[in-house]
Design an enzyme around this catalytic site. Sequence first.
Site, mmCIF file in Angstrom:
data_model
loop_
_atom_site.group_PDB
_atom_site.id
_atom_site.type_symbol
_atom_site.label_atom_id
_atom_site.label_comp_id
_atom_site.label_asym_id
_atom_site.label_seq_id
_atom_site.Cartn_x
_atom_site.Cartn_y
_atom_site.Cartn_z
ATOM 1 N N TYR A 99 17.939 11.965 -1.296
ATOM 2 C CA TYR A 99 16.908 10.958 -1.024
ATOM 3 C C TYR A 99 16.611 10.154 -2.292
ATOM 4 O O TYR A 99 16.552 8.921 -2.264
ATOM 5 C CB TYR A 99 15.638 11.631 -0.505
ATOM 6 N N GLU A 101 5.195 7.520 5.506
ATOM 7 C CA GLU A 101 4.269 7.631 4.377
ATOM 8 C C GLU A 101 2.866 7.947 4.885
ATOM 9 O O GLU A 101 2.128 8.721 4.275
ATOM 10 C CB GLU A 101 4.253 6.334 3.561
ATOM 11 N N TRP A 153 5.476 14.513 0.332
ATOM 12 C CA TRP A 153 6.595 13.756 0.889
ATOM 13 C C TRP A 153 7.751 14.685 1.225
ATOM 14 O O TRP A 153 8.464 14.474 2.203
ATOM 15 C CB TRP A 153 7.047 12.667 -0.074
#
Length: 202
Positions: free
Chosen positions: A19, A41, A49
């Site tokens: 990522y 988000e 996250w």
Amino acid sequence: MVELKRCDWVNTDPLYIAYHDEEWGKPLTDGVKLFELLMLEGMQAGLSWYTVLKKREGFREAFDGFDPEKIVLYGEDKVEELMQNAEIVRNRLKIKGVITNAQVYQQICREEEGGFSGYLWSFIGGKPVVNQWKNRAEVPATTPESDQMSKALKRKGMKFVGSTICYAFMQASGMVDDHALDCFCRSTRLPLRVERSLALNG
């Protein structure tokens, strides 16, 4: 083999490394993909996250690939179905927020020049801002630009788009480059303020 330097928030999970290396901070301009990222988000609020990233594929399947045209049709039966889905964050307010936000997405696409992507990118002048933070402690949680984005989206009716969420979104979508100075993913472009200065003096 020389070990690549990465931002120090990256853990050792190959999913997280991929990522960081392939997505975070890379300019994203597809409206639906930006919608997905902003919704994820928002799902992160109160969590990490990393937690959301591990569930991302589950979210994509549950929310029809985050296609706003499909999400706006969700009713209470779909909300209840999603509340039983262990592959996502089962928070009723957040789930309903995604449905509301899909409606706002459609509104922005109808009313704003450049659609959803053009509208969001307008908050930073339409091109990435490259920052010069020496360490993670210097990176702000919010900026005047994220404040403006948050206020504008809230005025339009979006949910879970506080300034902190908006700045994390700006970082992830490449609107700002907050990779560490020694990170191999860092942009080689000049900071925006330097580019502006060169343009004025050139």
